[in-house]
Design an enzyme around this catalytic site. Sequence first.
Site, PDB file in Angstrom:
ATOM      1  N   HIS A   1      -4.176 -26.134 -21.728  1.00  0.00           N
ATOM      2  CA  HIS A   1      -5.010 -27.056 -22.304  1.00  0.00           C
ATOM      3  C   HIS A   1      -6.473 -27.455 -20.946  1.00  0.00           C
ATOM      4  O   HIS A   1      -5.931 -26.961 -20.069  1.00  0.00           O
ATOM      5  CB  HIS A   1      -3.665 -28.517 -22.084  1.00  0.00           C
ATOM      6  CG  HIS A   1      -2.504 -28.526 -23.366  1.00  0.00           C
ATOM      7  ND1 HIS A   1      -2.759 -28.295 -25.012  1.00  0.00           N
ATOM      8  CD2 HIS A   1      -1.302 -27.931 -23.138  1.00  0.00           C
ATOM      9  CE1 HIS A   1      -1.520 -28.561 -24.781  1.00  0.00           C
ATOM     10  NE2 HIS A   1      -0.827 -28.072 -24.424  1.00  0.00           N
TER      11      HIS A   1
ATOM     12  N   TYR B   1     -11.392 -25.102 -19.932  1.00  0.00           N
ATOM     13  CA  TYR B   1      -9.751 -25.092 -19.280  1.00  0.00           C
ATOM     14  C   TYR B   1      -9.977 -24.235 -18.216  1.00  0.00           C
ATOM     15  O   TYR B   1     -10.521 -23.274 -17.805  1.00  0.00           O
ATOM     16  CB  TYR B   1      -9.669 -23.825 -20.696  1.00  0.00           C
ATOM     17  CG  TYR B   1      -9.718 -24.787 -22.387  1.00  0.00           C
ATOM     18  CD1 TYR B   1     -11.220 -25.082 -22.536  1.00  0.00           C
ATOM     19  CD2 TYR B   1      -8.686 -24.609 -22.678  1.00  0.00           C
ATOM     20  CE1 TYR B   1     -10.917 -25.507 -23.793  1.00  0.00           C
ATOM     21  CE2 TYR B   1      -8.441 -25.545 -24.163  1.00  0.00           C
ATOM     22  CZ  TYR B   1      -9.946 -25.466 -24.402  1.00  0.00           C
ATOM     23  OH  TYR B   1      -9.853 -25.953 -25.967  1.00  0.00           O
TER      24      TYR B   1
ATOM     25  N   LYS C   1      -7.022 -36.543 -19.897  1.00  0.00           N
ATOM     26  CA  LYS C   1      -8.613 -35.917 -19.611  1.00  0.00           C
ATOM     27  C   LYS C   1      -9.233 -36.252 -18.675  1.00  0.00           C
ATOM     28  O   LYS C   1      -8.999 -37.170 -18.610  1.00  0.00           O
ATOM     29  CB  LYS C   1      -9.070 -34.688 -20.384  1.00  0.00           C
ATOM     30  CG  LYS C   1      -7.525 -34.052 -21.921  1.00  0.00           C
ATOM     31  CD  LYS C   1      -8.943 -32.978 -23.060  1.00  0.00           C
ATOM     32  CE  LYS C   1      -8.113 -32.513 -23.545  1.00  0.00           C
ATOM     33  NZ  LYS C   1      -6.899 -32.142 -23.584  1.00  0.00           N
TER      34      LYS C   1
END
Lengths: 424, 363
Positions: B292, B284, B323
Amino acid sequence: MADADEHVIPRSGPLPEDIDLSEETQDFRFLAAISNEDAKIPKRGEKDFEPHATALQSNTLAASRQAMHNALSFQRVHQPKGYTTATYHPESNMAYAYNPKGPLFARMGQVLPGKDDPLGDDELRGNRLWLLPEEVLYLVERGTLDVRWPADDEDEDDRGLPMSVQGAYAMFIGDEESHNHALTFERYSVYSGLKRMGYTVQRAPSWDTPGPPSGSECYPPLPQRTWQPGLFNIGHWWKTWFAGIPGDLAKEHSSDQLVQPGLYRSYADIYRRLALIDYYDPMARHLPSEAETPSTDAGFRVTYHIWKPGSQTFKKSAPGIPDFRIAVVDGRATSVPTLEQLGALMDTVPYAPPKEDGQLYQKVRHGYKNVILAIVDQGVVSYLRIGDAGFGREKLYERKVRGFGGKRGGGRGGGGRGGRGRGR
Amino acid sequence: MAIPDTAAVPEPFPIFKLAHRFLLYDTTTITYIRAKYNIAGVLIGGLPQAPQQNVFLGVPLELMPEEARLLCEKGVAYVVDDAKAHKQGFMGRGLGDEERRAFQASLRKQGLAAAGQAEKKTEDRKKAALKKKVESDDWNDIPEDMLRPTSRASNKRKGKGAKSKEEEETPVETNGESDGKVTADRSQQDDEDLLFAPATNGVPLNPTLSRAASNTSIAGGGPEPFAVTPTTSYPPLAATPPPSTFSSTELPDVPPSYPLYKHMHAKDYFLAPGLRFGCQYMAYPGDPLRFHSHFLCNGMDWDQEFDLLDLVGGGRLGTGVKKGFLIGGEVKGGSGDQDVGATSAGEGGGGNVRTFCIEWGGM
């Protein structure tokens, strides 16, 4: 090139009902909302992408942290009303309470018979409720129970010092190693998680032993029983029985051809003759003549029996048939189970066939037996449902074609993703 | 700035080890390491004020072995064998009489404060409830307890009847919540108590009701102290740091991906266990309370061979959840590659870690 499974990748985010809030760290400022029934926790998207050093952002973060700090600082206080106290018993690593009050105790704890009671069969035995390590720990953590260390001559009020939450963890999980090492962090995570969701959870007989031999409930009922209710059912049974076994058709295979000339139109007959390869039939299993101790691997045994929240039939003295059976698996120390391990585990759960008239895919997904694996890693639990599927029993060629829209139900093949796992 | 004035925790502070896990129980320490060392950990306990949910959890906080190791290496924490400490302290007469008395006195003080608060609250609530009753003009709804003094016997006899009363009481309660005040009350009480809450009166309770209360009662009236379950055992127990915090034998064992962990941490990332995304760590950019995660991280050895399929799978998964899929490892031998900024700035402990980010092209 468009992949066939490209639709699997979420384009516009997951559906609202698919979001599991416990999956991500939530903002503690919304904790107050959870106790207030009509308020909702916002579904994700409330977070920022990255720090950008604005006062707004750091203030929000500070507020969240403060809310979290306050929530965690909550003090467990026992009101005199409904005050329940228990005493720790170091030798058995359990705790006992006399006549505890409150609805929670309808589903927890046990009065032990004289020979099993660690304190012996004295006149108070009938009022003494013994709580297992996970039960005490859960109740202490919940702020429901005041557990005392064993009293000592010099304590002023013949009651021991109160046991802290930390003390409860240290004894009931940490000290389990010097007892029988049965309650682990993994097992407690699953227990407390399910309890918090409202399920009734009890240790299974195979908690720390292989458990009793599988009885007749673990095997399909013997076929004679189906004869009982009369003609209609016989016809039904007849059909399902012979559909499964090629039987006398096998004789016709003695010639060179699988399909004899003359049989052109009946696809079902043709397919039936082409079915040469044996398949695993979960209904064809029989109770072994002599009872055997299950050969389950210690890493894969049914750990808990679970009853749904609000189950009316559950009583501590006669719990009845559990709704689910869960085997807790340590995700860090265990690899994927072998067929033998899984088979042995499956042998210990009862026979639960799908509905006879269900849809084909649903029947395959349901399986003839099932068990839930709870995989735990660092307090994070994923639930997987394993079913003993009978693919061979479901004949595609006997399926009734239902015209348009009949294809719908089959969209997700491959046994489906059973229980709604938490990992995605 | 509204950086919460996190009380400084004296260092080194203890990390409690039991059954091969590393735990923290002290809220101040939990907040402190989050703000100062970017270590969030995982809360694994239940919250007593909201016991029937899994979204918000409470103490204890579990640390990954990597996190415990990092704190120990920095010399700000040390590991304590908690089961042993408790056995000695509470069962082997390890605590002196002085300490026991001090502990009991402090609990009594806390209990007294809680009792005082609760009394005030029930007063308020009773007033509110009475007002409502008068308005609705339905005197049958008034809990029996309000009219007659409680006694243990009557409590017991009522057992069943009171339970059915619970259902009737609930709507009144929810109405009360609309003014926002009761929300806070609720958090103060066990939910089963809450069901009886309007019935609790401010009259000093019958002494037979609670033995603990009667035994510890103090002269001079006022509310009886409530029993308190403390969160931590320190005090009365006291942890003493080992003489040399750097003896490497004491350091927690860590998986081989530790260099990557340390490297990412030195770059100010918060790292969390990655089971939910099938990786080792989730990284993070700031506190997970607010941000997020950006990366799914897997640590590798420098010369480790792995399947190309792992790259494809990880890349696809990472891209699918928006991601980056990140792999990294420590460069073996030589201290080259300084130019990629692989060496961590402070502490000099990150080693030569290089990281690579993989994205699924999906052409």
